[in-house]
Design a protein around this motif. Structure first.
Motif, PDB file in Angstrom:
ATOM      1  N   TRP A   1      36.736  26.420  36.379  1.00  0.00           N
ATOM      2  CA  TRP A   1      37.581  27.576  36.730  1.00  0.00           C
ATOM      3  C   TRP A   1      37.074  28.203  38.012  1.00  0.00           C
ATOM      4  CZ3 TRP A   1      36.630  32.747  37.611  1.00  0.00           C
ATOM      5  CH2 TRP A   1      37.736  33.630  37.589  1.00  0.00           C
ATOM      6  N   THR A   2      38.007  28.554  38.889  1.00  0.00           N
ATOM      7  CA  THR A   2      37.723  29.427  40.017  1.00  0.00           C
ATOM      8  C   THR A   2      38.813  30.487  40.067  1.00  0.00           C
ATOM      9  OG1 THR A   2      38.987  28.107  41.603  1.00  0.00           O
ATOM     10  CG2 THR A   2      36.638  27.566  41.356  1.00  0.00           C
ATOM     11  N   ALA A   3      38.506  31.597  40.695  1.00  0.00           N
ATOM     12  CA  ALA A   3      39.470  32.697  40.749  1.00  0.00           C
ATOM     13  C   ALA A   3      40.763  32.279  41.440  1.00  0.00           C
ATOM     14  CB  ALA A   3      38.844  33.886  41.469  1.00  0.00           C
ATOM     15  N   SER A   4      40.646  31.471  42.498  1.00  0.00           N
ATOM     16  CA  SER A   4      41.827  31.115  43.279  1.00  0.00           C
ATOM     17  C   SER A   4      42.801  30.224  42.522  1.00  0.00           C
ATOM     18  CB  SER A   4      41.406  30.423  44.576  1.00  0.00           C
ATOM     19  OG  SER A   4      40.679  29.238  44.293  1.00  0.00           O
TER      20      SER A   4
ATOM     21  N   LEU B   1      45.525  36.373  37.865  1.00  0.00           N
ATOM     22  CA  LEU B   1      44.529  37.146  38.599  1.00  0.00           C
ATOM     23  C   LEU B   1      45.071  37.460  39.988  1.00  0.00           C
ATOM     24  CD1 LEU B   1      41.616  38.298  38.526  1.00  0.00           C
ATOM     25  CD2 LEU B   1      40.884  36.153  39.603  1.00  0.00           C
ATOM     26  N   PRO B   2      45.249  38.741  40.333  1.00  0.00           N
ATOM     27  CA  PRO B   2      45.805  39.084  41.644  1.00  0.00           C
ATOM     28  C   PRO B   2      44.963  38.515  42.784  1.00  0.00           C
ATOM     29  CG  PRO B   2      45.769  41.008  40.197  1.00  0.00           C
ATOM     30  CD  PRO B   2      44.996  39.942  39.501  1.00  0.00           C
ATOM     31  N   GLU B   3      45.625  38.145  43.853  1.00  0.00           N
ATOM     32  CA  GLU B   3      44.929  37.520  44.979  1.00  0.00           C
ATOM     33  C   GLU B   3      43.854  38.421  45.559  1.00  0.00           C
ATOM     34  OE1 GLU B   3      45.970  35.354  49.274  1.00  0.00           O
ATOM     35  OE2 GLU B   3      47.585  35.987  47.909  1.00  0.00           O
ATOM     36  N   ASN B   4      44.093  39.743  45.555  1.00  0.00           N
ATOM     37  CA  ASN B   4      43.097  40.648  46.123  1.00  0.00           C
ATOM     38  C   ASN B   4      41.854  40.785  45.235  1.00  0.00           C
ATOM     39  OD1 ASN B   4      44.702  42.067  44.215  1.00  0.00           O
ATOM     40  ND2 ASN B   4      44.060  44.027  45.061  1.00  0.00           N
ATOM     41  N   PHE B   5      41.848  40.132  44.071  1.00  0.00           N
ATOM     42  CA  PHE B   5      40.667  40.111  43.206  1.00  0.00           C
ATOM     43  C   PHE B   5      39.847  38.834  43.385  1.00  0.00           C
ATOM     44  CE2 PHE B   5      42.358  43.763  41.222  1.00  0.00           C
ATOM     45  CZ  PHE B   5      41.420  44.286  40.351  1.00  0.00           C
ATOM     46  N   HIS B   6      40.343  37.860  44.126  1.00  0.00           N
ATOM     47  CA  HIS B   6      39.650  36.572  44.226  1.00  0.00           C
ATOM     48  C   HIS B   6      38.234  36.714  44.786  1.00  0.00           C
ATOM     49  CE1 HIS B   6      43.645  34.073  44.249  1.00  0.00           C
ATOM     50  NE2 HIS B   6      43.469  34.788  43.141  1.00  0.00           N
ATOM     51  N   ASP B   7      38.054  37.580  45.779  1.00  0.00           N
ATOM     52  CA  ASP B   7      36.738  37.739  46.397  1.00  0.00           C
ATOM     53  C   ASP B   7      35.717  38.393  45.464  1.00  0.00           C
ATOM     54  OD1 ASP B   7      37.518  36.513  48.702  1.00  0.00           O
ATOM     55  OD2 ASP B   7      37.808  38.364  49.853  1.00  0.00           O
ATOM     56  N   TYR B   8      36.177  38.978  44.374  1.00  0.00           N
ATOM     57  CA  TYR B   8      35.254  39.586  43.411  1.00  0.00           C
ATOM     58  C   TYR B   8      34.545  38.541  42.542  1.00  0.00           C
ATOM     59  CZ  TYR B   8      37.578  44.059  44.437  1.00  0.00           C
ATOM     60  OH  TYR B   8      38.087  45.190  45.057  1.00  0.00           O
ATOM     61  N   PHE B   9      34.883  37.270  42.714  1.00  0.00           N
ATOM     62  CA  PHE B   9      34.307  36.225  41.862  1.00  0.00           C
ATOM     63  C   PHE B   9      33.572  35.155  42.667  1.00  0.00           C
ATOM     64  CE2 PHE B   9      37.559  38.239  39.343  1.00  0.00           C
ATOM     65  CZ  PHE B   9      36.980  38.329  38.085  1.00  0.00           C
ATOM     66  N   LYS B  10      32.937  35.561  43.767  1.00  0.00           N
ATOM     67  CA  LYS B  10      32.182  34.611  44.590  1.00  0.00           C
ATOM     68  C   LYS B  10      30.841  34.251  43.968  1.00  0.00           C
ATOM     69  CE  LYS B  10      34.175  35.806  49.094  1.00  0.00           C
ATOM     70  NZ  LYS B  10      33.891  36.336  50.456  1.00  0.00           N
ATOM     71  N   THR B  11      30.279  35.151  43.169  1.00  0.00           N
ATOM     72  CA  THR B  11      28.964  34.902  42.557  1.00  0.00           C
ATOM     73  C   THR B  11      29.035  35.263  41.069  1.00  0.00           C
ATOM     74  OG1 THR B  11      28.313  37.117  43.316  1.00  0.00           O
ATOM     75  CG2 THR B  11      27.596  35.234  44.647  1.00  0.00           C
ATOM     76  N   THR B  12      29.524  34.340  40.261  1.00  0.00           N
ATOM     77  CA  THR B  12      29.670  34.593  38.822  1.00  0.00           C
ATOM     78  C   THR B  12      28.303  34.635  38.153  1.00  0.00           C
ATOM     79  OG1 THR B  12      29.986  32.233  38.414  1.00  0.00           O
ATOM     80  CG2 THR B  12      31.960  33.557  38.742  1.00  0.00           C
TER      81      THR B  12
END
Length: 306
Positions: A66-69, A74-85
């Motif tokens: 799974w990746t945010a993208s 999941l809204p696109e503006n939230f994708h950068d919040y998941f760079k370091t899970t």
């Protein structure tokens, strides 16, 4: 044999052969001989599930990622919040709860990878599912962090309650005691649910203990209701009944343990430790024989087990 009997037996033998073939090839043997069948890893932008091969083999195959993208919901503006899970807890058999130090929280379906809940939580480090379809998140050091937050899973990104906790790193629910335990930099807390069915549910702190070392990190509840907690310099166990800390012998003196999983019924211990800054390429396993799984193409922070 009479001709009529042969005519009857031939289709029957074909049917039996057909059923035998599919019983041997269509249903994989998922009994690995261990108390777990899958490992869930997180650390970089990817959360992955590895399935253990049968017959006590230490071979693992990636079966899910799974990746945010890639996640619907999941809204696109939230994708950068998941760079370091940094958390990847299984919720039942069909969902995974993900947090990220980049500021994201998500509850994701295993089947379709869809995000069914999301929130922005600065430096989120762990989360836990609570009764009543609620979620608690531990936030570490950051602006608007250093706390625990409560959410309703039916309403993404809407905070119901918050309480300050410096360097929040771990949260676990003890259903037998109806208590939430939360780990911060130098303290372990116990909370009770209050006004839980109202429009303003709260978490009421009822206990607090100073931990034996600094920088509390991972928090794990064992089958026999001990809390395992990692710190900068070691791993400790907290006996809930007696409210006492003691060293956890298998990992006493092991530094920078980022995640620990223990099955007290089988003796299996699986953990990660920071070896390259905060991350590693290795998952350490005592099954009870010691072994190491190397994933050289992935930055691993935590491992959880199914």
């Amino acid at each position: 044999m009479p001709i009529l009997a042969l005519k009857i037996m031939k289709p029957l033998l074909l049917l039996l052969s057909f059923l035998w073939f599919f019983s041997c090839t269509g249903n994989k043997n998922t009994n690995t001989g261990h108390g777990f069948s899958q490992l869930i890893t997180c650390g970089d932008e990817k959360v992955a599930v590895y399935e253990m091969a049968p017959a006590d083999s230490l071979g693992f195959v990636k079966v899910w990622e799974w990746t945010a993208s890639m996640s619907e919901g999941l809204p696109e503006n939230f994708h950068d919040y998941f760079k370091t899970t940094d958390e990847c807890k299984p919720i039942g058999e069909n969902q995974i709860l993900i947090t990220s130090s980049s500021g994201g929280v998500a509850l994701v379906n295993r089947t379709d990878k869809k995000t069914v809940f999301y929130a922005h939580a600065p430096n989120a480090h762990s989360a836990e599912y609570l009764p009543g379809n609620k979620l608690v998140v531990a936030l570490s050091t950051a602006e608007n962090g250093n706390s625990i937050r409560l959410y309703d899973l039916d309403h993404s990104d809407r905070i119901l309650f918050t309480d300050s906790l410096f360097s929040g790193h771990g949260v676990v629910w003890d259903k037998e005691n109806n208590s939430l335990f939360a780990l911060g930099f130098d303290q372990l807390r116990e909370y009770k649910l209050e006004d839980w069915d109202s429009s303003q549910p709260q978490l009421k702190q009822v206990n607090e203990w100073k931990i034996p070392d600094e920088s509390g990190h991972d928090l794990f509840l064992t089958n026999d209701r001990r809390l395992l907690l990692s710190t900068t310099n070691s791993v400790w166990q907290f006996d809930i009944k007696s409210s006492t800390f003691s060293p956890f012998p298998p990992l006493e003196g092991v530094h920078h343990v980022k995640s620990v999983n223990l099955n007290t019924q089988t003796g299996e211990l699986i953990y990660t430790k920071g070896e390259i800054s905060w991350w590693t390429h290795h998952i350490y396993m005592h099954l009870p024989k010691k072994d190491t799984l190397a994933l050289t193409n992935k930055k691993i922070y935590k491992v959880r087990v199914m």
